[in-house]
Design a protein around this motif. Structure first.
Motif, mmCIF file in Angstrom:
data_model
loop_
_atom_site.group_PDB
_atom_site.id
_atom_site.type_symbol
_atom_site.label_atom_id
_atom_site.label_comp_id
_atom_site.label_asym_id
_atom_site.label_seq_id
_atom_site.Cartn_x
_atom_site.Cartn_y
_atom_site.Cartn_z
ATOM 1 N N PHE A 123 0.612 -1.523 0.010
ATOM 2 C CA PHE A 123 0.054 -0.443 0.569
ATOM 3 C C PHE A 123 0.765 1.535 0.043
ATOM 4 N N LYS A 124 2.321 1.216 0.071
ATOM 5 C CA LYS A 124 2.810 2.465 0.254
ATOM 6 C C LYS A 124 3.073 3.046 -1.013
ATOM 7 N N ASN A 150 9.216 -0.647 2.850
ATOM 8 C CA ASN A 150 8.451 -0.844 2.201
ATOM 9 C C ASN A 150 8.619 0.109 1.196
ATOM 10 N N TYR A 249 -6.913 -2.803 10.686
ATOM 11 C CA TYR A 249 -5.777 -2.066 10.053
ATOM 12 C C TYR A 249 -4.188 -1.895 11.262
ATOM 13 N N GLY A 252 1.475 0.612 11.916
ATOM 14 C CA GLY A 252 3.095 1.114 12.867
ATOM 15 C C GLY A 252 2.970 2.753 12.884
ATOM 16 N N GLY A 253 3.314 4.118 11.597
ATOM 17 C CA GLY A 253 3.276 4.956 11.560
ATOM 18 C C GLY A 253 2.016 5.379 11.624
ATOM 19 N N GLY A 254 0.779 4.554 10.732
ATOM 20 C CA GLY A 254 -0.863 5.686 11.995
ATOM 21 C C GLY A 254 -1.014 6.333 10.578
ATOM 22 N N THR A 255 -0.441 5.919 9.086
ATOM 23 C CA THR A 255 -0.839 7.055 7.645
ATOM 24 C C THR A 255 -1.877 6.208 7.488
ATOM 25 N N GLY A 256 -1.858 4.321 7.106
ATOM 26 C CA GLY A 256 -3.452 3.927 6.912
ATOM 27 C C GLY A 256 -4.366 4.192 7.447
ATOM 28 N N GLY A 313 7.217 -3.127 9.638
ATOM 29 C CA GLY A 313 6.383 -2.113 9.141
ATOM 30 C C GLY A 313 5.814 -1.582 10.344
ATOM 31 N N THR A 390 -2.160 -5.035 3.930
ATOM 32 C CA THR A 390 -0.847 -4.338 3.347
ATOM 33 C C THR A 390 0.074 -4.415 2.237
HETATM 34 C C1 LIG Z 1 2.821 -4.119 5.044
HETATM 35 C C2 LIG Z 1 2.869 -2.688 6.084
HETATM 36 N N1 LIG Z 1 1.614 -2.246 6.524
HETATM 37 C C3 LIG Z 1 1.634 -2.298 7.448
HETATM 38 C C4 LIG Z 1 2.468 -0.803 7.904
HETATM 39 C C5 LIG Z 1 2.415 0.003 8.783
HETATM 40 O O1 LIG Z 1 0.911 1.431 7.975
HETATM 41 P P1 LIG Z 1 1.466 2.417 8.208
HETATM 42 O O2 LIG Z 1 2.328 3.787 8.955
HETATM 43 O O3 LIG Z 1 0.131 3.074 7.451
HETATM 44 O O4 LIG Z 1 0.589 2.464 10.361
HETATM 45 C C6 LIG Z 1 3.662 -0.529 6.978
HETATM 46 C C7 LIG Z 1 4.871 -0.059 7.664
HETATM 47 O O5 LIG Z 1 5.803 0.434 7.153
HETATM 48 C C8 LIG Z 1 4.136 -1.771 6.058
HETATM 49 O O6 LIG Z 1 5.179 -1.719 5.272
#
Ligand SMILES: Cc1ncc(COP(=O)(O)O)c(C=O)c1O
Ligand SMILES: [Zn+2]
Length: 411
Positions: A123-124, A150, A249, A252-256, A313, A390
Motif C-alpha cells: 500500500f506504500k 516498503n 488495520y 505502524g506510523g498510522g498513515t493508513g 513495518g 497492506t
Molecule cells: C506492509 C505494511 N503494513 C503496515 C505498515 C504500517 O503502516 P502505517 O504507517 O499506515 O501504520 C507498514 C509500514 O511500513 C507496512 O510496510
C-alpha cells in the motif's frame, strides 16, 4: 510521463480542490504551492484542505465511477494540480476478497482488501505515487525517506519513474532482496542501526544541510493523501450502504488509519456517507504504543521501550502523529488490539494455505487479531469485518520468521 488516454499523463488541470495546508494542533496555515514539511509554528503534521463547496458530491461520485481504475480517479480530492505531473505505475483499485466465515471468528463475515498486488507490493505505493507527483509539481529534485523497507521501495520506484534522485535510509537487517531492489531502481541506500525511530533521526540529521526533501511518514502532507484513497475505494467498491462494520488495520506510523478516516470525513461532508466503519489498530505485543495509549485513554502516544517484532513495518515505537491516529480510532468507535509474533506467523500460514493469500507479516496481523476482537466483544456475530492486507508476503519465508521467533525465545 506516458499515461492512458483520459488518465494520468495528459496536460491539463486535474480539478484538484486543494486550497491550503493546516495544522490540527495549533491551527496555523501554510501555502500548499510551496514545499512544506511540518508546521512551521509548532512542528506537528500539516494536512491538506479542499474546497468541497465547489464539488457536487453525488454528481462527482457518479463521474468517478466511469474513470480508469487507479487511485487518480479521485483526483479532485488529491493534491496534484496538473495531470502532466502525475507519476503513475497504475496504482490503486486493489481487490476486495470474500474470505467467508473463518476459523477463530465464528459468525463473522470476513473480507479482505489486498494491496499486495500494487506496484512494489504494498500500500506504500499509494502514498508515494501522490507524494512524488506533488514533489515533481513543486520542483523538488532530491527526495529521501527513512523506512522499514516498503516505503523505501515505493519511493525508489516512483523516484525512478519521475527521474528524481532518491536516498533511502533503512534499519540494518532489512531484507537483502528489498535493499537490492531499491538499488536496482537507482536509489542510494544507507543502512543504519536501530529501529525506524533512530534511523529517522539519523537520516534527518544527515540531510539537514543538503538538498534532500524529507518524505517521512506524516512529516510532509501528501503521502497521507494517497492513503486516503484506501477509504475512497472501500466505500466505492462495497457501496456506502454495505460497508463493513469494522476495518482492522496493521498500525505502524498510522498513515493508513489517518488516511482512511480523512476519506470518510470528506465523503460525509460531500453528503455521500452516513455511517463510518469502526477502525481497529492492530500492533504486535512487542511494539504496541498506540494500543497502549488507547487502553490507558491517553491524549497522545508515548514511546514504546525496547521494541521488538518480526513485522518490520510495525516496528514504530514512537509514531510521529500519534494524536491523529488516536482520533481516527476513537471518532469511529473502534479500538486497539495487540497480537503475538507467533500468531502473526500462524496467520500467514492459514491465509496462504486456506485462502491463497501470501501476505506480509504486518498484513497477517489483522487476521491474527480476529479471535481476540471476537472474545472481547469488539466484533459481534452477524457483523462484517474488512481486513486491510497492506503488503505481499512473497519476499518472506514463513519458516524463517518462525525460526527467528524460536531463536529469540531461546536466547
Ligand atoms: C506492509 C505494511 N503494513 C503496515 C505498515 C504500517 O503502516 P502505517 O504507517 O499506515 O501504520 C507498514 C509500514 O511500513 C507496512 O510496510
Ligand atoms: Zn502547528
Amino acid at each position: 510521463m506516458a499515461g492512458a488516454p483520459g488518465g494520468p499523463g495528459e496536460a491539463g488541470p486535474t480539478g484538484s480542490r486543494l486550497v491550503r495546508l493546516s495544522c490540527r494542533a495549533c491551527c496555523a496555515e501554510a501555502d500548499p504551492d510551496r514545499p512544506q514539511g511540518v508546521c512551521a509554528t509548532c512542528g506537528s503534521a500539516l494536512f491538506a484542505e479542499y474546497d468541497l463547496a465547489t464539488l457536487d458530491g453525488p454528481a462527482w461520485w457518479r463521474e468517478v465511477a466511469g474513470r480508469p481504475p487507479t487511485l487518480w480517479r479521485y483526483r479532485e480530492l488529491l493534491p496534484v494540480r496538473d495531470r502532466r505531473n502525475i507519476v503513475s505505475l497504475g496504482e490503486g483499485f486493489s481487490p476486495v476478497l470474500d474470505l467467508g466465515e473463518v476459523s477463530g471468528a465464528p459468525g463473522l463475515r470476513v473480507r479482505a482488501k489486498d494491496d499486495g498486488g500494487l506496484p512494489t507490493g504494498s500500500f506504500k505505493a499509494r502514498g508515494m505515487a501522490v507524494a512524488v507527483s506533488r514533489a515533481v509539481e513543486l520542483g523538488l529534485p532530491t527526495l529521501f525517506v527513512p523506512s522499514a523497507g516498503n516505503a523505501a521501495l515505493a519511493l525508489a520506484a516512483y523516484g525512478a519513474r519521475a527521474h528524481r534522485s532518491v536516498r533511502v535510509y533503512v534499519p540494518e537487517g532489512t531484507l537483502p532482496s528489498l535493499v537490492a531492489s531499491c538499488r536496482a531502481y537507482g536509489a542510494e541506500v544507507r543502512s543504519l542501526p536501530g529501529t525506524l525511530r533512530e534511523v529517522g533521526a539519523a537520516a534527518r540529521a544527515a540531510e539537514r544541510a543538503g538538498s534532500g526533501f524529507d518524505l517521512s511518514t506524516l512529516r510532509e502532507p501528501y503521502r497521507v493523501e494517497g492513503k486516503k484513497t484506501m477509504g475512497f475505494e472501500i466505500v466505492e467498491q462495497l457501496g456506502p450502504d454495505r460497508l463493513p462494520d469494522a476495518i482492522v488495520y496493521p498500525t505502524g506510523g498510522g498513515t493508513g488509519l489517518v488516511g482512511m478516516y480523512r476519506a470518510f470525513v470528506a465523503l460525509r461532508d460531500l453528503g455521500l456517507l452516513a455511517r463510518f466503519p469502526r477502525l481497529y489498530a492492530v500492533q504486535p505485543e512487542g511494539c504496541a504504543p498506540v494500543v497502549r495509549a488507547l487502553r490507558e485513554e491517553r491524549p497522545d502516544v508515548a514511546p514504546w521501550e525496547a521494541p521488538a517484532t518480526i513485522a518490520p513495518g510495525l516496528l514504530v515505537p514512537a509514531p510521529f502523529a500519534g494524536a491523529r491516529i488516536l482520533e481516527a480510532v476513537r471518532a469511529t468507535g473502534g479500538g486497539g488490539i495487540a497480537v503475538s509474533d507467533a500468531s502473526i506467523v500462524e496467520a500467514m500460514r492459514v491465509l496462504a494455505r486456506d485462502h491463497g493469500l501470501s501476505v506480509a507479516p504486518e498484513a497477517a496481523a489483522t487476521f491474527a487479531a480476529l479471535p481476540a476482537l471476537v472474545d472481547r466483544g469488539d466484533l459481534r456475530p452477524g457483523e462484517s469485518v474488512l481486513l486491510y492486507l497492506t503488503g505481499t508476503g512473497l519476499a518472506f519465508s514463513i519458516e524463517g520468521l518462525a525460526a527467528s521467533i524460536g531463536a529469540r525465545a531461546g536466547s
